[in-house]
Design a protein around this motif. Structure first.
Motif, short mmCIF file in Angstrom:
data_model
loop_
_atom_site.label_atom_id
_atom_site.label_comp_id
_atom_site.label_asym_id
_atom_site.label_seq_id
_atom_site.Cartn_x
_atom_site.Cartn_y
_atom_site.Cartn_z
N THR A 194 0.75 -1.17 0.15
CA THR A 194 0.05 0.03 0.04
C THR A 194 0.88 1.24 0.03
OG1 THR A 194 -0.28 -0.58 2.35
CG2 THR A 194 -2.28 -0.59 0.99
N SER A 195 1.87 1.09 0.52
CA SER A 195 2.71 2.24 0.77
C SER A 195 3.19 2.87 -0.74
CB SER A 195 4.12 2.07 1.33
OG SER A 195 4.55 0.94 0.87
N PHE A 196 2.81 2.03 -1.75
CA PHE A 196 3.04 2.49 -3.12
C PHE A 196 1.88 3.07 -3.93
CE2 PHE A 196 7.18 -0.27 -2.99
CZ PHE A 196 8.06 0.96 -2.51
N THR A 197 0.71 3.26 -3.23
CA THR A 197 -0.32 3.60 -3.69
C THR A 197 -0.45 4.81 -4.81
OG1 THR A 197 -0.98 4.74 -1.84
CG2 THR A 197 -2.20 2.67 -2.26
N HIS A 198 0.50 5.64 -4.56
CA HIS A 198 0.88 6.70 -5.51
C HIS A 198 1.08 6.48 -6.83
CE1 HIS A 198 4.66 6.21 -3.58
NE2 HIS A 198 5.33 6.80 -4.75
N TYR A 199 1.83 5.30 -6.82
CA TYR A 199 2.55 4.92 -8.33
C TYR A 199 1.20 4.41 -9.08
CZ TYR A 199 5.49 3.15 -11.55
OH TYR A 199 6.16 2.56 -12.92
N SER A 200 0.97 5.01 -10.21
CA SER A 200 -0.32 4.45 -10.84
C SER A 200 0.26 3.62 -11.87
CB SER A 200 -0.80 5.86 -11.49
OG SER A 200 -1.15 5.39 -12.87
N ILE A 201 -0.52 2.53 -12.12
CA ILE A 201 -0.44 1.37 -13.00
C ILE A 201 -1.70 1.11 -13.77
CG2 ILE A 201 0.10 -1.04 -13.43
CD1 ILE A 201 2.21 -1.01 -11.39
N GLU A 202 -1.42 1.25 -15.12
CA GLU A 202 -2.63 1.12 -15.85
C GLU A 202 -2.73 -0.17 -16.69
OE1 GLU A 202 -5.16 3.36 -16.08
OE2 GLU A 202 -4.18 4.73 -14.76
N THR A 203 -3.82 -1.04 -16.79
CA THR A 203 -4.19 -2.10 -17.65
C THR A 203 -3.43 -1.71 -19.13
OG1 THR A 203 -5.76 -2.81 -16.33
CG2 THR A 203 -5.61 -3.93 -18.19
N GLY A 204 -2.86 -2.43 -19.59
CA GLY A 204 -2.32 -2.55 -21.23
C GLY A 204 -1.13 -1.53 -21.13
N GLY A 205 -0.76 -0.89 -20.31
CA GLY A 205 0.49 -0.19 -20.47
C GLY A 205 1.92 -1.11 -20.10
N THR A 206 2.83 -0.37 -20.58
CA THR A 206 4.13 -1.34 -20.31
C THR A 206 5.09 -0.69 -19.55
OG1 THR A 206 4.07 -2.04 -22.67
CG2 THR A 206 6.14 -2.29 -21.59
N TYR A 207 5.50 -1.36 -18.56
CA TYR A 207 6.35 -0.72 -17.40
C TYR A 207 7.73 -1.33 -17.25
CZ TYR A 207 1.72 1.48 -16.31
OH TYR A 207 0.78 2.24 -16.34
N ASP A 208 8.71 -0.70 -16.83
CA ASP A 208 9.87 -1.29 -16.32
C ASP A 208 9.83 -1.37 -15.06
OD1 ASP A 208 11.17 -1.01 -18.90
OD2 ASP A 208 11.97 1.18 -18.21
N PHE A 209 10.09 -3.02 -14.73
CA PHE A 209 10.10 -3.47 -13.40
C PHE A 209 11.54 -4.10 -13.04
CE2 PHE A 209 5.71 -4.24 -11.39
CZ PHE A 209 5.23 -3.65 -12.32
N ALA A 210 11.84 -4.22 -11.79
CA ALA A 210 13.12 -4.88 -11.46
C ALA A 210 13.03 -5.83 -10.26
CB ALA A 210 14.07 -3.72 -11.32
N VAL A 211 14.15 -6.52 -10.06
CA VAL A 211 14.04 -7.54 -8.65
C VAL A 211 15.61 -7.10 -8.40
CG1 VAL A 211 13.93 -9.66 -7.80
CG2 VAL A 211 12.92 -9.07 -9.96
N PRO A 212 15.99 -6.93 -6.97
CA PRO A 212 17.30 -6.91 -6.60
C PRO A 212 17.87 -8.23 -6.96
CG PRO A 212 15.74 -6.04 -4.87
CD PRO A 212 14.80 -6.62 -5.94
N ARG A 213 19.01 -8.27 -7.30
CA ARG A 213 19.71 -9.40 -7.93
C ARG A 213 19.67 -10.71 -6.71
NH1 ARG A 213 21.89 -12.06 -12.28
NH2 ARG A 213 23.79 -13.22 -11.55
N LYS A 214 19.86 -10.09 -5.56
CA LYS A 214 20.03 -11.10 -4.42
C LYS A 214 18.73 -11.73 -4.22
CE LYS A 214 19.09 -7.61 -0.69
NZ LYS A 214 17.66 -7.78 -0.78
#
Lengths: 285, 344
Positions: free
Chosen positions: B306-326
């Motif tokens: 929930t702490s990231f509610t300000h970040y808007s994500i729309e269905t159909g959009g393309t986004y850059d995601f990432a995972v810490p290597r560890k």
């Protein structure tokens, strides 16, 4: 208006409910009613076709009961029936309870099939079996003895009892016995302390059924027992109260009434458990 | 208190192998959870430890002593069944006293111990009732009191909370856990519910198809799964597992976040995600989507707190995601077991 409609419907439903019950109750009790009336009816009243058969047109009489107790060995027959009945019930329980339990819990895949196989033997009519059975009775030297009945009757009470009890034991969750086994008992101990007390209604059903089967048995007794003093009620009464084609209806009915009373009384005490037992056996068996 | 150990334990039911060579050893006073999907053999394993099933092969040791061929009553174990298995024709008092009667304990001692066990679970007022007059939660406590009363070396619990409603289950879980820590009796607990397992277990043995896949602390089995089964079984939603040519790569949905939210923090593995659906669950936001072509457009899910509610994500959009290597785990393509990391 709505309430009034509801009320009418409710009355109609109650009426239909109790009306149906009354018809069944009357139908089921008619033989007993007939038996009761005939027992106390004078012969002249019974045989007059102009009389209403459902009421006493002449004064009731105890003469038939008196005849039964003084002129025949009816008391001895009752004692014989009770003697054979109690022993047969005991033998049935001793053999059928462990058998039914083992078939359900320890019989694996074959338990059910063997149970059905055992039950099928119950379906062979005594009219077929009494000839080979008489050889068996003769071989063990029990002709003309009540012990021959004690020996032969379990052959039809046990298969039925095993089948009935299997239904009961199947309905008991295995968890209960397993819990008892973890709590410190052997399988036998768990069976005695856990399975038997929970199966009271099943065992009671077996007791009543087996006893009833013994009381109504006719053909084996007629075949294996010759002395009148060793007859059971079901053979003694028709043998001594029917002379050729003369039926002593009053005596016959009195005999039947007295013999069926104890079972009727026991049955009524346990009717709830008995029905519970029967339906459980029916569903699970 | 005693250690429970199984050595090469196997159980066949006809042709079916229900338990397949299980070697586990509990520690003293430990709360060990057997976790796995239905039919994985966890209950069979527990029943073999209890003595209710005979192993086809292998040995069982309790307190260092081989008990494989001893009957259940001689193993010093107490068991709570899923159904509770309360004796329906006995009062609660007699239910709890039952194991004590089996060892012919004097009547006064029985009375004292029954009252002690009942007080442990706050069920003194129920002692005169019959099991059918009790609620699910009360029955569960009676079953526990009956298990406790003869102070066994080992508690065996077979999904004891599964018949309770969700709300009661949470409080019962806490109560059970506290109770186990108080009495310090080695406990083996079977469940298919990973929340119960993670919340209560000192260690968890994750089972599937009769085998123990991993035995470790809740943190270990969750964050450091030994194979793809454990990775895919634990967590809701479970770990994303993406098959590539050389490795299966896995990462938890909660470690898989939009790149800009992770900032420049450390070593990151980046992915492009075409979002197909967003589920707002209140406490979390689940983002479903497909990876770019080099990962075969594999389905993935990300879990945004929930702490990231300000970040808007729309269905159909393309986004850059990432995972810490560890947080990226690598598994062998053939065996599914953990493998050396490789550059992506």
């Amino acid at each position: 208006m709505v309430e009034e409609k509801k009320g009418v419907k409710w009355i109609f439903l109650k009426f239909a409910h109790f009306g149906t019950l009354a018809i069944f109750a009357f139908f089921a009790s008619l033989p007993f009613l007939w038996m009761l009336i005939t027992t106390f009816k004078q012969d002249a009243d019974l045989y007059n076709r102009a009389n209403n058969p459902f009421i006493f047109n002449m004064a009731p009489t105890l003469s038939h009961i008196e005849y039964l107790f003084t002129e025949t060995q009816f008391v001895q027959w009752l004692i014989n029936t009770a003697f054979v009945g109690v022993l047969v019930v005991a033998i049935t329980l001793v053999l059928a309870i462990p058998a039914g339990y083992s078939l359900v819990r320890l019989g694996g895949r074959w338990g059910e099939a063997i149970g059905i196989g055992i039950f099928l033997t119950y379906l062979i009519a005594p009219t077929i079996l009494f000839i080979p059975m008489s050889r068996v009775v003769a071989t063990v030297g029990l002709q003309d003895s009540l012990w021959s009945l004690v020996l032969v009757f379990p052959s039809f009470t046990i298969p039925f009892a095993i089948w009935l009890l299997m239904g009961f034991f199947k309905a008991i969750p295995p968890d209960l016995e397993e819990a008892a086994m973890i709590d410190g008992y052997s399988r036998f101990g768990a069976f005695i302390r856990m399975v038997l007390p929970i199966s009271t209604s099943g065992i009671l059903t077996v007791v009543i059924f087996s006893f009833t089967l013994v009381v109504q048995e006719y053909i084996y007794t007629l075949t294996f027992v010759t002395a009148a003093s060793k007859y059971t009620v079901s053979v003694g009464v028709p043998t001594f109260l029917v002379h050729g084609d003369v039926y002593n209806w009053g005596g016959l009915m009195a005999g039947c009434l007295i013999a069926s009373l104890p079972i009727a009384i026991v049955y009524n005490f346990f009717v709830d458990r008995f029905i519970g037992g029967l339906t459980m056996g029916a569903v699970k068996g | 208190m005693a250690k429970v150990e199984t050595q090469g334990l196997e159980k066949y039911f006809g042709e079916v192998k229900a338990v397949d060579g299980v070697d586990i050893a509990s520690r003293e006073g430990e709360f060990l959870v057997l976790l796995g999907p239905s039919g994985c053999g966890k209950t069979t394993l527990l029943r073999m430890i209890a003595g209710l099933e005979k192993p086809s092969a292998g040995d069982i040791l309790i307190g260092g002593e081989a008990v494989t061929h001893l009957p259940p009553r001689a193993r010093g174990v107490a068991m709570v069944f899923q159904s509770y298995a309360l004796y329906p024709h006995m009062t609660i008092y007699k239910n709890i006293a039952f194991p004590l009667k089996a060892v012919s304990m004097p009547k006064d001692d029985i009375d004292r111990k029954v009252r002690w066990a009942a007080s442990m679970f706050g069920i003194e007022r129920l002692l005169r009732r019959k099991p059918r007059e009790l609620s699910g939660g009360e029955r569960q406590r009676v079953a526990l009191a009956r298990a406790l009363v003869r102070e066994p070396n080992v508690f065996l619990l077979d999904e004891p909370l599964s018949n309770l409603d969700a709300k009661l289950r949470t409080s019962a879980r806490e109560e059970l856990h506290r109770f186990q820590k108080d009495v310090e009796i080695t406990t083996i607990y079977v469940t298919h519910d990973q929340i119960e397992a993670m919340g209560m277990g000192d260690r968890i043995a994750v089972m599937n198809q009769g085998k123990v896949h991993q035995l470790g602390s809740p943190k270990e089995v969750y964050s450091d799964p030994s194979d793809t089964f454990v990775a895919g079984f634990l967590g809701s939603p479970p770990m994303n597992l993406i098959k590539t040519e050389d490795r299966i790569i896995g990462f938890r949905p909660e470690c898989f976040l939009p790149r800009e939210l992770l900032g420049g923090s450390g070593d990151l593995e980046s992915f492009t995600v075409e979002v197909s659906r967003v589920e707002d669950l209140g406490s979390d936001r689940l983002v479903y989507g497909r990876l770019e072509k080099r990962f075969g457009h594999h389905q993935v899910v990300a879990n945004l707190p929930t702490s990231f509610t300000h970040y808007s994500i729309e269905t159909g959009g393309t986004y850059d995601f990432a995972v810490p290597r560890k947080d990226v785990k690598f598994f062998d393509v053939e065996s599914g077991l953990r493998a050396e990391p490789i550059p992506l």
